[in-house]
Design a protein around this motif. Structure first.
Motif, mmCIF file in Angstrom:
data_model
loop_
_atom_site.group_PDB
_atom_site.id
_atom_site.type_symbol
_atom_site.label_atom_id
_atom_site.label_comp_id
_atom_site.label_asym_id
_atom_site.label_seq_id
_atom_site.Cartn_x
_atom_site.Cartn_y
_atom_site.Cartn_z
ATOM 1 N N LYS A 35 1.578 -7.325 -11.460
ATOM 2 C CA LYS A 35 2.010 -6.739 -10.195
ATOM 3 C C LYS A 35 1.077 -7.150 -9.067
ATOM 4 N N LYS A 36 -0.218 -7.168 -9.333
ATOM 5 C CA LYS A 36 -1.187 -7.536 -8.292
ATOM 6 C C LYS A 36 -0.992 -8.989 -7.863
ATOM 7 N N ARG A 37 -0.686 -9.868 -8.825
ATOM 8 C CA ARG A 37 -0.437 -11.271 -8.470
ATOM 9 C C ARG A 37 0.789 -11.384 -7.562
ATOM 10 N N LYS A 38 1.836 -10.607 -7.891
ATOM 11 C CA LYS A 38 3.049 -10.625 -7.075
ATOM 12 C C LYS A 38 2.756 -10.081 -5.673
ATOM 13 N N TYR A 39 1.934 -9.023 -5.606
ATOM 14 C CA TYR A 39 1.586 -8.426 -4.321
ATOM 15 C C TYR A 39 0.771 -9.407 -3.481
ATOM 16 N N ASP A 40 -0.171 -10.087 -4.130
ATOM 17 C CA ASP A 40 -0.991 -11.073 -3.419
ATOM 18 C C ASP A 40 -0.132 -12.235 -2.919
ATOM 19 N N LEU A 41 0.868 -12.621 -3.718
ATOM 20 C CA LEU A 41 1.774 -13.687 -3.308
ATOM 21 C C LEU A 41 2.600 -13.247 -2.099
ATOM 22 N N GLN A 42 3.038 -11.989 -2.127
ATOM 23 C CA GLN A 42 3.787 -11.438 -0.997
ATOM 24 C C GLN A 42 2.920 -11.440 0.254
ATOM 25 N N THR A 43 1.649 -11.062 0.107
ATOM 26 C CA THR A 43 0.713 -11.042 1.233
ATOM 27 C C THR A 43 0.514 -12.439 1.794
ATOM 28 N N GLU A 44 0.444 -13.415 0.890
ATOM 29 C CA GLU A 44 0.266 -14.805 1.318
ATOM 30 C C GLU A 44 1.500 -15.298 2.090
ATOM 31 N N ARG A 45 2.689 -14.929 1.596
ATOM 32 C CA ARG A 45 3.923 -15.327 2.291
ATOM 33 C C ARG A 45 3.983 -14.711 3.690
ATOM 34 N N LYS A 46 3.477 -13.478 3.792
ATOM 35 C CA LYS A 46 3.544 -12.759 5.056
ATOM 36 C C LYS A 46 2.803 -13.516 6.161
ATOM 37 N N LYS A 47 1.731 -14.233 5.780
ATOM 38 C CA LYS A 47 0.932 -14.970 6.756
ATOM 39 C C LYS A 47 1.748 -16.054 7.453
ATOM 40 N N LYS A 48 2.799 -16.528 6.783
ATOM 41 C CA LYS A 48 3.600 -17.626 7.327
ATOM 42 C C LYS A 48 4.743 -17.139 8.219
ATOM 43 N N LEU A 49 4.917 -15.814 8.301
ATOM 44 C CA LEU A 49 5.989 -15.260 9.128
ATOM 45 C C LEU A 49 5.615 -15.308 10.607
ATOM 46 N N PRO A 50 6.603 -15.302 11.500
ATOM 47 C CA PRO A 50 6.305 -15.276 12.945
ATOM 48 C C PRO A 50 5.519 -14.023 13.316
ATOM 49 N N LYS A 51 4.773 -14.106 14.406
ATOM 50 C CA LYS A 51 3.893 -13.014 14.828
ATOM 51 C C LYS A 51 4.639 -11.691 14.989
ATOM 52 N N TYR A 52 5.839 -11.727 15.563
ATOM 53 C CA TYR A 52 6.550 -10.471 15.822
ATOM 54 C C TYR A 52 6.902 -9.740 14.531
ATOM 55 N N ILE A 53 6.992 -10.488 13.403
ATOM 56 C CA ILE A 53 7.266 -9.843 12.109
ATOM 57 C C ILE A 53 5.965 -9.462 11.413
ATOM 58 N N LYS A 54 5.068 -10.427 11.227
ATOM 59 C CA LYS A 54 3.868 -10.199 10.403
ATOM 60 C C LYS A 54 2.840 -9.288 11.058
ATOM 61 N N ILE A 55 2.900 -9.140 12.391
ATOM 62 C CA ILE A 55 1.939 -8.255 13.069
ATOM 63 C C ILE A 55 2.643 -7.053 13.686
ATOM 64 N N ASP A 56 3.546 -7.297 14.629
ATOM 65 C CA ASP A 56 4.180 -6.181 15.354
ATOM 66 C C ASP A 56 5.033 -5.299 14.434
ATOM 67 N N MET A 57 5.992 -5.904 13.749
ATOM 68 C CA MET A 57 6.886 -5.120 12.889
ATOM 69 C C MET A 57 6.153 -4.564 11.676
ATOM 70 N N TRP A 58 5.223 -5.330 11.118
ATOM 71 C CA TRP A 58 4.472 -4.892 9.933
ATOM 72 C C TRP A 58 3.583 -3.689 10.247
ATOM 73 N N ASN A 59 2.827 -3.764 11.345
ATOM 74 C CA ASN A 59 1.955 -2.645 11.710
ATOM 75 C C ASN A 59 2.766 -1.397 12.036
ATOM 76 N N HIS A 60 3.884 -1.586 12.714
ATOM 77 C CA HIS A 60 4.762 -0.453 13.029
ATOM 78 C C HIS A 60 5.334 0.149 11.750
ATOM 79 N N PHE A 61 5.725 -0.714 10.823
ATOM 80 C CA PHE A 61 6.270 -0.269 9.534
ATOM 81 C C PHE A 61 5.262 0.605 8.788
ATOM 82 N N LYS A 62 4.019 0.149 8.697
ATOM 83 C CA LYS A 62 2.982 0.904 7.978
ATOM 84 C C LYS A 62 2.718 2.262 8.619
ATOM 85 N N SER A 63 2.784 2.315 9.933
ATOM 86 C CA SER A 63 2.481 3.585 10.616
ATOM 87 C C SER A 63 3.625 4.590 10.522
#
Length: 484
Positions: free
Chosen positions: A175-203
């Protein structure tokens, strides 16, 4: 830090009972000269297999309905990855001991299909102490912690067991490997998704956990009572009752796991925020959550949910409009007819007339027509064909090589419009959305700006302003030719 899965108490009792009486083996006896070779098994592998079959959706797997029963396709490649090379020994034990049915005469891409028998629902055991484990077992077999989630003070309802795998578990490491892979994929997303939408989602993804869990118990209790009343009234037989209870159990487990995965998502690596696959959908804890649980998001009363009414039929217009230029006169006429019906939000009402049924049944019939193999449901499809022969040909042609391509194509259109266009424009205009595939959840004060951006964007791609549901109320375009 742990990996958590959820099982019905009765199912766990029965498994432990059976393992106490009959030990798993690596092989099966082919002759009188053969000897059984004991399997040095790990309980965690049995738990995970049963969790997948009990709650496929909650564990990231799909279900296929065959002759009224739900089967889960599990490929050998994937089983080796999550269970190990000895996965056959575990599955064979579950099959031989009456837990699981394997459908070997039905295959797709060489996957075998597995169904969890619902017989455990009527199983009774006096060995309740098996489930009352309050500390981590320091055994070689399984580094797990088990706790009971009580479903009622009187204990009349079936309890749910939370099984937490520690960091030494091979399943947790996967599971941790899958989570780390997901985190790595997230870095390649556009800023509005990986930062704006992601931070809003977590909050925003914070639940009132006590009320949410209580609702899950009440949900199961209420629908169990309804099923048992139908059985008492002679409206359903015992097999139908048990089958329906098994489906209800899956829904209950999915809700419980959804709620508990959000308790400590950072610590337990249970955040889901990933955009992968050919359909390019953004999958999150929210998109995996049953819609009736959204009410327990803290601050939900101050949010508005805007989604495209009749979304898949409406989005099919994008494909049809691309075909229109080179289409025959008959197809052009039918495309225009389909366009008018779907854009006005009356597609399922029209299908109710075609099939002479209620709206809900018409919606299910459309799903069967659009997403089943061409050779399946022929009587149903022939009825549709009489009313929309040219549209039917288009759908059949899209599914000729692979029936899944039609649904994947619609999901790609949806993802392109909602994630790449609507969500991007919302963020650029100061609106932070929670995306739910064909809709968005936003601050109630931003309802009107969101509606305007949604309708402008959809109109660009579809060619007209479609019907939008706002908090369950349809809003029709206020222009000539549309209903108000």
């Amino acid at each position: 830090m742990s990996l958590k899965i959820y099982l019905p108490q009765k199912l766990l009792e029965r498994l432990l009972d059976r393992l106490d009486d009959i030990k798993p083996s690596k092989n099966s006896i082919q002759s009188l000269d053969d000897e059984l070779i004991p399997l040095n098994y790990k309980l965690e592998k049995f738990y995970l297999l049963l969790a997948i079959l009990s709650d496929p959706k909650g564990n990231g797997f799909k279900e296929v309905n065959l002759n009224g029963f739900n089967f889960v396709p599990l490929s050998s490649k994937h089983l080796i990855k999550i269970i190990g090379n000895d996965y056959k020994s575990y599955l064979n034990y579950l099959i031989n001991q009456g837990f699981v049915l394997s459908k070997s005469d039905y295959s797709l891409n060489k996957c075998r299909y597995f169904h969890l028998y619902n017989s455990y629902l009527t199983y009774k055991s006096s060995r309740l102490f098996y489930c009352y484990i309050n500390k981590v077992e320091e055994s070689i077999k399984t580094p797990v912690n088990i706790r009971i989630i009580e479903s009622s003070e009187k204990g009349e309802e079936e309890n749910c067991i939370e099984i937490a795998f520690g960091k030494n578990s091979s399943l947790f490491k996967i599971k941790k490997r899958k989570y780390d892979l997901q985190t790595e994929r997230k870095k390649k997303l556009p800023k509005y998704i990986k930062i704006d939408m992601w931070n809003h989602f977590k909050s925003k993804m914070v639940l009132d956990f006590d009320k949410a869990e209580e609702y899950c118990y009440e949900y199961k209790r209420k629908y169990t009572q309804k099923l048992e009343q139908k059985y008492s009234d002679g409206k359903i037989d015992k097999d139908t009752l048990l089958r329906a209870k098994a489906i209800l159990q899956n829904k209950y487990l999915n809700r419980i796991s959804t709620v508990n995965n959000l308790r400590n998502p950072k610590k337990d690596k249970s955040w889901l925020f990933s955009r992968k696959g050919i359909n390019r959908r953004l999958n999150t804890n929210l998109t995996m959550m049953a819609s009736d649980l959204r009410q327990f998001i803290i601050g939900y009363e101050d949010m508005s949910y805007l989604d495209l009414s009749n979304s898949q039929p409406v989005l099919f217009n994008v494909t049809l409009q691309e075909l229109k230029e080179k289409a025959s006169d008959r197809l052009k006429i039918e495309i225009d007819k389909y366009f008018e019906i779907t854009i006005n939000g009356g597609w399922y009402e029209k299908l109710s007339e075609v099939f002479e049924c209620d709206r809900e049944t018409a919606k299910k019939n459309w799903m069967l027509i659009a997403y089943s193999k061409n050779k399946d449901c022929r009587k149903l499809k022939n009825k549709f064909k009489k009313s929309f022969p040219e549209i039917f040909k288009v759908i059949e042609n899209k599914k000729r090589r692979d029936y899944k391509q039609f649904s994947i194509g619609l999901q790609k259109i949806e993802s392109n419009i909602f994630i790449d266009v609507i969500c991007k424009r919302l963020v650029e205009n100061g609106v932070l959305p929670l995306s739910i595939h064909d809709g968005v959840l936003v601050d109630k004060k931003q309802t009107e700006p969101t509606y305007q951006i949604m309708t402008d964007s959809l109109s660009e791609y579809i060619g007209a302003i479609p019907v939008i549901d706002i908090n369950g109320v349809k809003r029709y375009p206020t222009i000539a030719g549309y209903k108000n």
